[in-house]
Design a protein around this motif. Structure first.
Motif, PDB file in Angstrom:
ATOM      1  N   ASP A 525       0.981  -1.303  -0.052  1.00 15.73           N
ATOM      2  CA  ASP A 525      -0.093   0.015   0.022  1.00 15.73           C
ATOM      3  C   ASP A 525       1.034   1.240  -0.026  1.00 15.73           C
ATOM      4  O   ASP A 525       0.446   2.396   0.187  1.00 15.73           O
ATOM      5  CB  ASP A 525      -1.154   0.035   1.251  1.00 15.73           C
ATOM      6  N   ARG A 526       2.377   1.246  -0.432  1.00 14.37           N
ATOM      7  CA  ARG A 526       3.036   2.157  -0.414  1.00 14.37           C
ATOM      8  C   ARG A 526       3.395   2.976   0.775  1.00 14.37           C
ATOM      9  O   ARG A 526       3.511   4.259   0.708  1.00 14.37           O
ATOM     10  CB  ARG A 526       2.699   2.992  -1.608  1.00 14.37           C
ATOM     11  N   PHE A 527       3.317   2.405   2.105  1.00  9.35           N
ATOM     12  CA  PHE A 527       3.587   2.898   3.066  1.00  9.35           C
ATOM     13  C   PHE A 527       5.093   2.622   3.452  1.00  9.35           C
ATOM     14  O   PHE A 527       5.216   1.436   3.791  1.00  9.35           O
ATOM     15  CB  PHE A 527       2.765   2.592   4.188  1.00  9.35           C
ATOM     16  N   ASP A 528       6.045   3.652   3.639  1.00  6.60           N
ATOM     17  CA  ASP A 528       7.318   2.969   3.790  1.00  6.60           C
ATOM     18  C   ASP A 528       7.420   3.005   5.441  1.00  6.60           C
ATOM     19  O   ASP A 528       6.804   3.762   6.058  1.00  6.60           O
ATOM     20  CB  ASP A 528       8.514   4.185   3.166  1.00  6.60           C
ATOM     21  N   PHE A 529       8.544   2.401   5.792  1.00  9.24           N
ATOM     22  CA  PHE A 529       8.774   2.241   7.122  1.00  9.24           C
ATOM     23  C   PHE A 529      10.026   1.845   7.472  1.00  9.24           C
ATOM     24  O   PHE A 529      10.934   1.259   6.691  1.00  9.24           O
ATOM     25  CB  PHE A 529       7.734   1.146   7.752  1.00  9.24           C
ATOM     26  N   ASP A 625       1.113   9.156  -3.855  1.00  9.15           N
ATOM     27  CA  ASP A 625      -0.178   9.033  -3.881  1.00  9.15           C
ATOM     28  C   ASP A 625      -0.692   8.583  -5.358  1.00  9.15           C
ATOM     29  O   ASP A 625      -0.666   8.955  -6.296  1.00  9.15           O
ATOM     30  CB  ASP A 625      -0.953  10.298  -3.532  1.00  9.15           C
ATOM     31  N   VAL A 626      -1.014   6.972  -5.200  1.00 10.60           N
ATOM     32  CA  VAL A 626      -1.194   6.412  -6.612  1.00 10.60           C
ATOM     33  C   VAL A 626      -2.812   6.010  -6.469  1.00 10.60           C
ATOM     34  O   VAL A 626      -3.325   5.554  -5.526  1.00 10.60           O
ATOM     35  CB  VAL A 626      -0.485   5.121  -6.739  1.00 10.60           C
ATOM     36  N   VAL A 627      -3.658   6.455  -7.593  1.00  4.13           N
ATOM     37  CA  VAL A 627      -4.957   6.287  -7.596  1.00  4.13           C
ATOM     38  C   VAL A 627      -5.375   5.024  -7.331  1.00  4.13           C
ATOM     39  O   VAL A 627      -6.517   4.587  -6.515  1.00  4.13           O
ATOM     40  CB  VAL A 627      -5.712   7.269  -8.599  1.00  4.13           C
ATOM     41  N   GLU A 628      -4.997   4.331  -8.185  1.00  7.31           N
ATOM     42  CA  GLU A 628      -5.323   2.944  -8.674  1.00  7.31           C
ATOM     43  C   GLU A 628      -4.919   1.993  -7.200  1.00  7.31           C
ATOM     44  O   GLU A 628      -3.960   2.040  -6.623  1.00  7.31           O
ATOM     45  CB  GLU A 628      -4.766   2.172  -9.805  1.00  7.31           C
ATOM     46  N   ASN A 629      -5.553   0.799  -7.069  1.00  5.70           N
ATOM     47  CA  ASN A 629      -5.289  -0.150  -6.007  1.00  5.70           C
ATOM     48  C   ASN A 629      -4.385  -0.870  -6.687  1.00  5.70           C
ATOM     49  O   ASN A 629      -4.823  -2.179  -7.186  1.00  5.70           O
ATOM     50  CB  ASN A 629      -6.371  -0.636  -5.290  1.00  5.70           C
ATOM     51  N   CYS A 630      -2.863  -0.981  -6.777  1.00  7.06           N
ATOM     52  CA  CYS A 630      -1.874  -1.614  -7.484  1.00  7.06           C
ATOM     53  C   CYS A 630      -0.851  -2.306  -6.579  1.00  7.06           C
ATOM     54  O   CYS A 630       0.185  -1.474  -6.368  1.00  7.06           O
ATOM     55  CB  CYS A 630      -1.619  -0.781  -8.393  1.00  7.06           C
ATOM     56  N   VAL A 635       6.966   1.673  -3.927  1.00 11.64           N
ATOM     57  CA  VAL A 635       7.730   2.951  -4.045  1.00 11.64           C
ATOM     58  C   VAL A 635       8.526   3.230  -2.954  1.00 11.64           C
ATOM     59  O   VAL A 635       8.494   3.011  -1.536  1.00 11.64           O
ATOM     60  CB  VAL A 635       6.691   4.127  -4.148  1.00 11.64           C
ATOM     61  N   LYS A 636       9.701   3.705  -3.159  1.00  9.65           N
ATOM     62  CA  LYS A 636      10.780   4.348  -2.407  1.00  9.65           C
ATOM     63  C   LYS A 636      10.916   5.551  -2.449  1.00  9.65           C
ATOM     64  O   LYS A 636      11.001   6.026  -3.459  1.00  9.65           O
ATOM     65  CB  LYS A 636      12.187   3.562  -2.421  1.00  9.65           C
ATOM     66  N   ARG A 637      11.087   6.460  -1.406  1.00  7.89           N
ATOM     67  CA  ARG A 637      10.943   7.958  -1.392  1.00  7.89           C
ATOM     68  C   ARG A 637      12.312   8.285  -0.601  1.00  7.89           C
ATOM     69  O   ARG A 637      12.481   7.884   0.465  1.00  7.89           O
ATOM     70  CB  ARG A 637       9.724   8.412  -0.696  1.00  7.89           C
ATOM     71  N   THR A 638      13.135   9.158  -1.318  1.00  3.42           N
ATOM     72  CA  THR A 638      14.262   9.959  -0.825  1.00  3.42           C
ATOM     73  C   THR A 638      14.150  11.342  -0.854  1.00  3.42           C
ATOM     74  O   THR A 638      13.271  11.715  -1.758  1.00  3.42           O
ATOM     75  CB  THR A 638      15.572   9.256  -1.255  1.00  3.42           C
ATOM     76  N   GLU A 639      14.742  12.224  -0.259  1.00 10.30           N
ATOM     77  CA  GLU A 639      14.737  13.681  -0.249  1.00 10.30           C
ATOM     78  C   GLU A 639      16.057  14.354  -0.217  1.00 10.30           C
ATOM     79  O   GLU A 639      16.918  14.047   0.474  1.00 10.30           O
ATOM     80  CB  GLU A 639      13.781  13.944   0.842  1.00 10.30           C
ATOM     81  N   THR A 640      16.241  15.224  -0.889  1.00 11.29           N
ATOM     82  CA  THR A 640      17.444  16.105  -0.764  1.00 11.29           C
ATOM     83  C   THR A 640      17.019  17.602  -0.481  1.00 11.29           C
ATOM     84  O   THR A 640      15.732  17.823  -0.336  1.00 11.29           O
ATOM     85  CB  THR A 640      18.285  15.909  -2.088  1.00 11.29           C
ATOM     86  N   THR A 658      -2.056   6.321 -12.081  1.00 10.60           N
ATOM     87  CA  THR A 658      -2.429   7.754 -12.022  1.00 10.60           C
ATOM     88  C   THR A 658      -1.767   8.540 -10.623  1.00 10.60           C
ATOM     89  O   THR A 658      -2.160   7.697  -9.616  1.00 10.60           O
ATOM     90  CB  THR A 658      -3.868   8.004 -11.999  1.00 10.60           C
ATOM     91  N   VAL A 659      -0.665   9.246 -10.812  1.00 13.10           N
ATOM     92  CA  VAL A 659       0.059   9.744  -9.746  1.00 13.10           C
ATOM     93  C   VAL A 659      -0.643  11.148  -9.434  1.00 13.10           C
ATOM     94  O   VAL A 659      -0.656  12.051 -10.249  1.00 13.10           O
ATOM     95  CB  VAL A 659       1.442   9.623 -10.062  1.00 13.10           C
ATOM     96  N   ARG A 660      -1.011  11.315  -8.221  1.00  8.24           N
ATOM     97  CA  ARG A 660      -1.377  12.535  -7.855  1.00  8.24           C
ATOM     98  C   ARG A 660      -0.178  13.523  -7.377  1.00  8.24           C
ATOM     99  O   ARG A 660       0.114  13.481  -6.171  1.00  8.24           O
ATOM    100  CB  ARG A 660      -2.382  12.461  -6.503  1.00  8.24           C
TER     101      ARG A 660
END
Length: 700
Positions: A525-529, A625-630, A635-640, A658-660
């Protein structure tokens, strides 16, 4: 340089930092001319370097048996002072120097054949007392009367006939005597009295390496010091400290504790638990309680197991991993490699006592992904990447191959370039940055191999840019697993990926399912932890609704409503709740009364759920945030300082999501490293081919 400009410049032709390396052991060229051709081809194929070890291959003597020849080869491994051993060290040195001259990485493999810990035959040579030992439990249920059961060899330290209640619990108030004679355990019981006859022994364990050499006791400091002396220090003496400082890492391969399922050679018929002499020093009186490790009793066996396994874990972590990591730090290199038994909690206990606790010492925490056609479990990778995040380790590692699929449950046709790259993307998304592979070394120019090497390097470079960010921290329920774990007299899992160990005790399986499913659901469900253990949590600070490490902070804690938590851990959880943090307690079959009291005090902040509802309960937002249940899209997220980066992996069939996200998004393809700018007024379509990845960048 801005992040986007940096990626546009480096992704098309990534440098060697993240390129996968090839495990070749001693099968590298031994002359300068052969080495040049070999490295020319490796560079053309995009290979980043090699994992090697010294070996001595002596000339056969006339009339020599195969067994004698193997013994002479073992003696020559890490040897010195003979023309053959000197030539072996010289060949390794010239190959390493040639690799460095061409910009290739070199790792050192610390054993002749796995599992690590024997140094071929060097550790036990002249020191047979260094062999790994264990608690061995011989037991059987009998229906009263007189008789005997088969005992064991070794030193009998505990024996008795325990009455059983209707639930199979051992009653300890009245224990009937049992005597040992000629390898048998003899009893004389009242007629009709159902009892468990139990004899617990201490002795060396038949746990062998692939070279049929007994494994050493890696929980003992003096044994590990000898291991370091005959392995790591041998490389230092022959290669020189300047070379050692250029070595990327020393690779330890599947060191483990003896239990059913370890390695390929384990010859024990009865249940075995990890043991070393120091345990009895640290836990006085433990001999009278050994039965509590193997069976449910009417005593507080849960507390005893927690104490015992944590003690074993601490000894193993500090004496093996701590000592080797300290040596590596001293000489400017890293400790890497992987454990055996990573997937489930009971596998972790039986074979390494505490996976996260060992990884905290490794400068490059690593995992095993020898089964990689269609990976599903995430526990090993998330444990390694979480330890790296918590302790500021720059890199993580995976040993990767197809060869298990060939031998057991897949066909050679599945060993495709597509599956190989899908496995790399799968692990990259979970936080693995470096791959050391057993994939076939082409030996000639190979376009598919080059494409894999470069795409995998681009993915790792992208995910290594910036800082990992997540709001969710998951507390590993290892103390609860210790309470439930009973060493079995059989192998209790199948080879390959799983989140529940087959054939284990049902209560253990319930906890394993809750833990494993929570991790899978959050990922899908694309919740990183990040994961953390009790020790790590106690090292954190809490303030203003956050659990803080030196590198990260978390606003939501997931833990498991199971068994008893140490008082200091509960105090940390309560402090987090008191300052505004939120907690999800995942239900299991053994509720924790202390958590229930916290829930009464903080009803809006501490919520219960089953693992099925974890994504609906965590107080956080998905990393993308991806609209479809896929669920096949992770997804992995990093930030600079100036950009947000998303690594999007589709491990299923081709799909469009679809990416919001509003603004200008640059989409990079790992296949070539080229980026395309996409303008979005709030949502845009992203097409993901089957088993592919895309890399998204949005400037702040």
């Amino acid at each position: 340089m801005k992040t986007l400009d940096f990626l546009k410049q480096t992704l098309p032709c990534p440098d060697n930092t993240y390129r996968p390396v090839q495990i070749v052991h001693c099968y590298y060229p031994k002359t300068a001319e052969q080495t040049k051709t070999y490295l020319d081809t490796a560079i053309e194929n995009g290979i980043g370097g090699f994992v090697v070890n010294v070996d001595c291959v002596p000339a056969r003597l006339e009339g020599e048996s195969e067994e004698c020849y193997k013994l002479r080869r073992l003696d020559g491994y890490l040897g010195e002072g003979t023309p053959e051993t000197d030539a072996a060290w010289a060949a390794l040195g010239q190959f390493i120097d040639a690799c460095f001259a061409r910009g290739l990485k070199v790792w050192i493999y610390d054993e002749l054949a796995y599992p690590s810990g024997a140094a071929g035959n060097k550790v036990l040579k002249d020191h047979p007392e260094y062999q790994v030992k264990g608690l061995v439990c011989a037991a059987a249920v009998v229906e009263g009367g007189s008789g005997c059961i088969d005992g064991e060899t070794g030193t009998l330290v505990s024996a008795g006939a325990y009455p059983l209640d209707e639930n199979g619990v051992l009653l300890t108030e009245t224990v009937y005597p049992v005597t040992e004679k000629e390898g048998k355990l003899w009893y004389d019981l009242p007629a009709g009295k159902t009892c468990l006859i139990c004899g617990i022994y201490i002795r060396p364990i038949a746990f062998l390496t692939e070279n049929k050499v007994p494994v050493a006791d890696l929980m003992r400091a003096d044994v590990v010091d000898r291991y370091i002396d005959v392995t790591h220090d041998a490389y230092r003496r022959h290669l020189g400290e300047e070379t050692i400082a250029k070595i990327t890492a020393f690779f330890t391969d599947e060191p483990g504790l003896p239990t059913h399922g370890c390695s390929s050679y384990f010859y024990e018929k009865n249940a075995v638990a990890a043991w070393t002499e120091e345990i009895e020093t640290l836990l006085p009186g433990i001999r009278e309680r050994y039965a509590d490790l193997f069976f449910r009793t009417d005593r507080d066996y849960a507390a005893l197991r927690r104490t015992y396994w944590q003690t074993a874990a601490d000894l193993y972590a500090k004496n093996y991993f701590g000592r080797i990591a300290a040596w590596c730090e001293k000489y400017g290199t890293r400790m890497t490699g992987h454990l055996y038994g990573e997937e489930t909690l009971s596998m972790q206990i039986g074979l390494n006592a505490d996976l996260f606790g060992l990884m905290r010492y490794m400068q490059m925490p690593g995992v095993d992904r020898l089964y990689c056609v269609d990976p599903r479990d995430v526990t090993a990778e998330k444990t390694a990447s979480s330890a790296a995040h918590l302790y500021g380790r720059e890199f993580t590692m995976s040993e990767n191959s197809f060869h298990l699929e060939h031998n057991w449950w897949k066909t050679p046709e599945d060993a495709t370039s597509e599956n190989r790259l899908n496995s790399a993307f799968y692990q990259t998304q979970l936080g693995i940055s470096h791959c050391a592979s057993y994939f076939p070394n082409p030996g000639q120019p190979d376009a598919d191999r080059k494409a894999y090497q470069e795409a995998a390097a681009r993915a790792s470079l992208f995910c290594g840019t910036g800082v990992h960010k997540t709001d969710i921290l998951v507390l590993i329920p290892m103390a609860a697993a210790y309470e439930r774990f009973m060493p079995p007299d059989h192998k209790y899992w199948d080879v390959g990926p799983c989140i529940v160990a087959p054939y284990q005790d049902k209560s253990v399986q319930i906890l394993e399912e809750a833990y494993g499913q929570v991790l899978l659901r959050l990922e899908d469900d694309r919740f990183d932890f990040d994961l953390i253990d009790d020790t790590g949590l106690l090292e954190c600070t809490v303030s203003e609704g956050k659990i803080c490490t030196p590198a990260e902070s978390f606003s939501h804690l997931v833990l498991f409503d199971s068994g008893a938590y140490p008082a200091e851990v509960l105090a940390k959880v309560e402090a987090f709740l008191a300052c505004g943090g939120t907690v999800t307690a995942v239900k299991t079959d053994l509720p924790c009364p202390a958590l229930a009291k916290l829930a009464e005090t903080y009803p809006d902040a501490l919520r219960y759920c089953g693992w099925q509802e974890i994504s609906d309960t965590v107080q956080a937002v998905p990393v993308l945030d991806v609209v479809e249940n896929c669920p096949c899209v992770r997804v992995k997220r990093t930030e600079t300082e100036d950009a947000v980066l998303w690594f999007v992996h589709n491990r299923g069939e081709e799909c469009t999501v679809t990416v919001r996200e509003a603004g200008v998004i640059t989409v990079f393809d790992p296949a070539d490293g080229c980026g395309t700018a996409v303008g979005s007024d709030g949502a845009f379509a992203l097409t993901l081919p089957a088993k592919s990845a895309r890399m998204l960048v949005k400037e702040k």
